[in-house]
Design an enzyme around this catalytic site. Sequence first.
Site, short mmCIF file in Angstrom:
data_model
loop_
_atom_site.label_atom_id
_atom_site.label_comp_id
_atom_site.label_asym_id
_atom_site.label_seq_id
_atom_site.Cartn_x
_atom_site.Cartn_y
_atom_site.Cartn_z
N ASP A 1 1.09 -1.43 0.36
CA ASP A 1 0.20 0.02 -0.31
C ASP A 1 0.99 0.79 0.20
O ASP A 1 2.10 1.05 0.64
CB ASP A 1 -0.85 0.09 1.52
CG ASP A 1 -1.89 0.86 0.96
OD1 ASP A 1 -2.40 1.77 0.42
OD2 ASP A 1 -2.41 1.76 2.55
N SER A 2 0.37 2.21 -0.45
CA SER A 2 0.59 3.55 -0.50
C SER A 2 1.57 3.76 1.33
O SER A 2 2.53 4.69 1.55
CB SER A 2 0.12 4.89 -0.42
OG SER A 2 -1.21 4.58 -0.04
N CYS B 1 -4.27 -1.31 -2.00
CA CYS B 1 -4.01 -0.41 -2.70
C CYS B 1 -5.59 -0.15 -3.93
O CYS B 1 -4.68 -0.32 -4.56
CB CYS B 1 -3.08 0.96 -3.39
SG CYS B 1 -2.98 1.96 -2.88
N GLU C 1 -2.05 9.44 7.65
CA GLU C 1 -0.66 8.95 7.79
C GLU C 1 -0.45 10.04 8.52
O GLU C 1 0.43 9.43 9.50
CB GLU C 1 -0.53 9.27 6.45
CG GLU C 1 -1.18 8.66 5.54
CD GLU C 1 -0.30 6.67 5.42
OE1 GLU C 1 1.31 6.80 5.66
OE2 GLU C 1 -0.53 6.30 4.92
N CYS D 1 -10.66 3.31 -0.58
CA CYS D 1 -10.27 2.89 -0.76
C CYS D 1 -9.50 2.13 1.15
O CYS D 1 -9.64 1.91 1.89
CB CYS D 1 -9.47 4.90 0.64
SG CYS D 1 -7.33 5.02 0.27
N HIS E 1 -7.61 2.59 3.28
CA HIS E 1 -6.87 3.49 4.53
C HIS E 1 -9.12 3.67 5.15
O HIS E 1 -9.22 3.79 6.87
CB HIS E 1 -6.95 5.04 5.03
CG HIS E 1 -5.57 5.35 3.91
ND1 HIS E 1 -4.20 4.61 3.08
CD2 HIS E 1 -4.25 5.46 4.79
CE1 HIS E 1 -3.43 4.89 2.93
NE2 HIS E 1 -2.75 5.07 4.68
N1 DGL Z 1 -5.44 3.44 0.69
C1 DGL Z 1 -5.06 3.38 -0.43
C2 DGL Z 1 -6.15 3.50 -1.91
O1 DGL Z 1 -6.53 2.22 -1.69
C3 DGL Z 1 -4.44 4.98 -0.49
C4 DGL Z 1 -3.95 6.02 -1.21
C5 DGL Z 1 -3.53 7.03 -1.33
O2 DGL Z 1 -1.92 6.93 -0.92
O3 DGL Z 1 -3.91 8.50 -1.47
O4 DGL Z 1 -6.56 4.15 -2.87
#
Ligand code: DGL
Length: 269
Positions: A7-8, A70, A162, A194, A196
């Site tokens: 993931d990011s 992600c 974050e 998402c 997150h």
């Molecule tokens: N968890 C990522 C997703 O599912 C986050 C994306 C981001 O870094 O903006 O899209």
Amino acid sequence: MAVGIFDSGLGGLTVWDAVHQRLPDLPVVYLADSAHAPYGVRTSDDIYQLTCKAVERLFDAGCNLAVLACNTASAAALRRMQESWVPPDKRVLGVFVPLIEALTERQWGDNSPPREVAVRHVALFATPATVASRAFQRELAFRAIGVDVEAQSCGGVVDAIEDGDMILAEALVRSHVDALQRKMPTPDAAILGCTHYPLMQDSFQAALGDEVKVFSQASLVADSLADYLDRHPDMLGTGQAAFLTTGDPRRVSDRATQFLRRQITFQAA
Ligand code: DGL
């Protein structure tokens, strides 16, 4: 032997947690590209380059299979990676399809024509890049007819999570739900598109009301991964479990420990 989860940043830990519950003996190499998060405000090209680099790191760590936990990377980069980048002995899977299969009540691999399903009005909450890609609507159209999707791009929520600013994250969730309800007053279902956002699931549910069914991906992706590994045991690589980040390992470890309520120790990627 390990699989990779990417993931990011911290959002993919919601998927890691569900995978750990479903497959407790499976070693996982988790990679957070914290130095470049959020991805959701980047261009598709940028997301593609960063995702390839991150997945390469997971392959180097001994993974044969990488799950993009992600949606932004799954929406903006996965298809291009599968068509022209993934080596023949490796696999990269995304998080969209299991969610859409659950929403449309399909079994894995059901390729029958699209049909009417129980939900009519669906609210999609996702990052700006995921909303812009229209990947969710495209995948849904393969499987269901007569479903009206209203997408709300939730700027700022990933950054707030974050940064560990949950008060800001909650205020943003309320304002994004308000904005969605102005366009679609009574959705029957909402998708947290998402990884997150499950960290804010209670806030989404409270703002939407109890009558809206909220779908989130973590356990669906874990079931789908278990099913995939049953069919492809050769995709278990040679790596060892680890948490890697391109950001500051101490800061990322603190946040991860807070979110998962267990000690998580990241190392530099
Ligand atoms: N968890 C990522 C997703 O599912 C986050 C994306 C981001 O870094 O903006 O899209």
